[in-house]
Design a protein around this motif. Sequence first.
Motif, mmCIF file in Angstrom:
data_model
loop_
_atom_site.group_PDB
_atom_site.id
_atom_site.type_symbol
_atom_site.label_atom_id
_atom_site.label_comp_id
_atom_site.label_asym_id
_atom_site.label_seq_id
_atom_site.Cartn_x
_atom_site.Cartn_y
_atom_site.Cartn_z
ATOM 1 N N GLY A 193 72.479 44.387 54.016
ATOM 2 C CA GLY A 193 72.640 45.750 54.795
ATOM 3 C C GLY A 193 73.797 46.436 53.994
ATOM 4 O O GLY A 193 74.337 45.853 53.141
ATOM 5 N N PRO A 194 74.236 47.526 54.621
ATOM 6 C CA PRO A 194 75.246 48.224 53.988
ATOM 7 C C PRO A 194 76.408 47.828 54.450
ATOM 8 O O PRO A 194 76.752 47.182 55.542
ATOM 9 C CB PRO A 194 75.136 49.800 54.438
ATOM 10 N N ILE A 195 77.344 47.688 53.738
ATOM 11 C CA ILE A 195 78.719 47.135 53.926
ATOM 12 C C ILE A 195 79.633 48.295 54.381
ATOM 13 O O ILE A 195 80.418 47.651 55.472
ATOM 14 C CB ILE A 195 79.623 46.990 52.443
ATOM 15 N N ILE A 196 79.361 49.536 54.141
ATOM 16 C CA ILE A 196 80.266 50.619 54.915
ATOM 17 C C ILE A 196 79.161 51.501 55.743
ATOM 18 O O ILE A 196 78.363 51.477 55.320
ATOM 19 C CB ILE A 196 80.818 51.339 53.825
ATOM 20 N N ASP A 197 79.832 51.372 57.184
ATOM 21 C CA ASP A 197 78.989 52.126 58.016
ATOM 22 C C ASP A 197 78.573 53.632 57.603
ATOM 23 O O ASP A 197 79.606 54.196 56.954
ATOM 24 C CB ASP A 197 79.076 51.800 59.430
ATOM 25 N N PRO A 198 77.698 54.498 58.050
ATOM 26 C CA PRO A 198 77.348 55.621 57.658
ATOM 27 C C PRO A 198 78.429 56.621 57.924
ATOM 28 O O PRO A 198 78.930 57.473 57.144
ATOM 29 C CB PRO A 198 75.988 55.952 58.056
ATOM 30 N N ARG A 232 82.809 60.130 55.892
ATOM 31 C CA ARG A 232 84.387 60.479 56.032
ATOM 32 C C ARG A 232 85.019 60.434 54.621
ATOM 33 O O ARG A 232 85.692 60.952 54.238
ATOM 34 C CB ARG A 232 85.049 59.625 57.060
ATOM 35 N N MET A 233 84.488 59.292 53.924
ATOM 36 C CA MET A 233 85.108 58.950 52.576
ATOM 37 C C MET A 233 84.451 59.844 51.531
ATOM 38 O O MET A 233 85.298 60.506 50.715
ATOM 39 C CB MET A 233 84.579 57.511 52.031
ATOM 40 N N ALA A 234 83.341 60.448 51.735
ATOM 41 C CA ALA A 234 82.731 61.354 50.949
ATOM 42 C C ALA A 234 83.435 62.727 50.956
ATOM 43 O O ALA A 234 83.473 63.373 49.733
ATOM 44 C CB ALA A 234 81.345 61.595 51.058
ATOM 45 N N ARG A 235 84.037 62.901 52.072
ATOM 46 C CA ARG A 235 84.858 64.328 52.383
ATOM 47 C C ARG A 235 85.937 64.102 51.352
ATOM 48 O O ARG A 235 86.557 65.410 51.028
ATOM 49 C CB ARG A 235 84.976 64.771 53.495
ATOM 50 N N GLY A 236 86.772 63.109 51.037
ATOM 51 C CA GLY A 236 87.788 62.993 50.339
ATOM 52 C C GLY A 236 88.873 62.911 51.165
ATOM 53 O O GLY A 236 88.928 63.030 52.234
ATOM 54 N N VAL A 237 89.956 63.080 50.429
ATOM 55 C CA VAL A 237 91.382 63.097 51.096
ATOM 56 C C VAL A 237 91.996 64.459 51.074
ATOM 57 O O VAL A 237 91.907 65.264 49.988
ATOM 58 C CB VAL A 237 92.484 62.153 50.283
ATOM 59 N N ASP A 238 92.509 65.094 52.285
ATOM 60 C CA ASP A 238 92.904 66.463 52.489
ATOM 61 C C ASP A 238 94.536 66.210 52.060
ATOM 62 O O ASP A 238 95.405 65.605 52.398
ATOM 63 C CB ASP A 238 92.923 66.877 53.781
ATOM 64 N N THR A 239 94.582 66.862 50.642
ATOM 65 C CA THR A 239 96.063 67.022 50.029
ATOM 66 C C THR A 239 96.725 67.994 50.489
ATOM 67 O O THR A 239 97.777 68.331 49.906
ATOM 68 C CB THR A 239 96.067 66.769 48.541
ATOM 69 N N SER A 240 96.297 69.084 51.210
ATOM 70 C CA SER A 240 96.932 70.531 51.358
ATOM 71 C C SER A 240 98.280 70.234 52.059
ATOM 72 O O SER A 240 98.989 71.064 51.882
ATOM 73 C CB SER A 240 96.084 71.240 52.266
ATOM 74 N N ALA A 241 98.322 69.181 52.908
ATOM 75 C CA ALA A 241 99.581 68.829 53.496
ATOM 76 C C ALA A 241 100.833 68.512 52.606
ATOM 77 O O ALA A 241 101.824 68.543 53.076
ATOM 78 C CB ALA A 241 99.441 68.059 54.628
ATOM 79 N N LEU A 242 100.228 67.997 51.453
ATOM 80 C CA LEU A 242 101.360 67.579 50.518
ATOM 81 C C LEU A 242 102.124 68.602 49.565
ATOM 82 O O LEU A 242 103.152 68.236 49.151
ATOM 83 C CB LEU A 242 100.520 66.348 49.609
#
Length: 101
Positions: free
Chosen positions: A80-85, A90-100
Motif C-alpha cells: 500500500g501507499p507509504i504516505i497517506d493521501p 499537503r506535500m504537493a502544495r509545497g512550502v510557503d516561503t512568503s514569510a521568509l
Amino acid sequence: MRLAPLLMFVLLTACARFPALDATLDETARAAPYPQLQSIDPLLAQSAALGPTGRNSPAALASAEAQIAGLRARSARLRGPIIDPATQSRMARGVDTSALQ
C-alpha cells in the motif's frame, strides 16, 4: 566508497590463518574410508509411507495454507501507499516561503 571498508574486511579475513584442524583428528578417523553415497529412493518411499500421519497430514497442510494466506495478506498491506493521501496533497502544495522574505 561504502563498499571499500567491507571489501577491506573481506580481504583481510581471506588472509587469516585457520586453526590446525588436522591435529584434532586421531589415527582412527584418518584411516577411516570415505562414506558411501546412498540412494534417496528409500527415504522417498519412507516419506510416502507416512501418509496422513506425517507432515503431509490435512492438519499440517491446513496450517501451512493459513500461514501462506497470512503472509500474502501482510505483503498486500505492505504494498500500500507509504504516505497517506492527505499528507501527499499537503506535500504537493509545497512550502510557503512568503514569510521568509
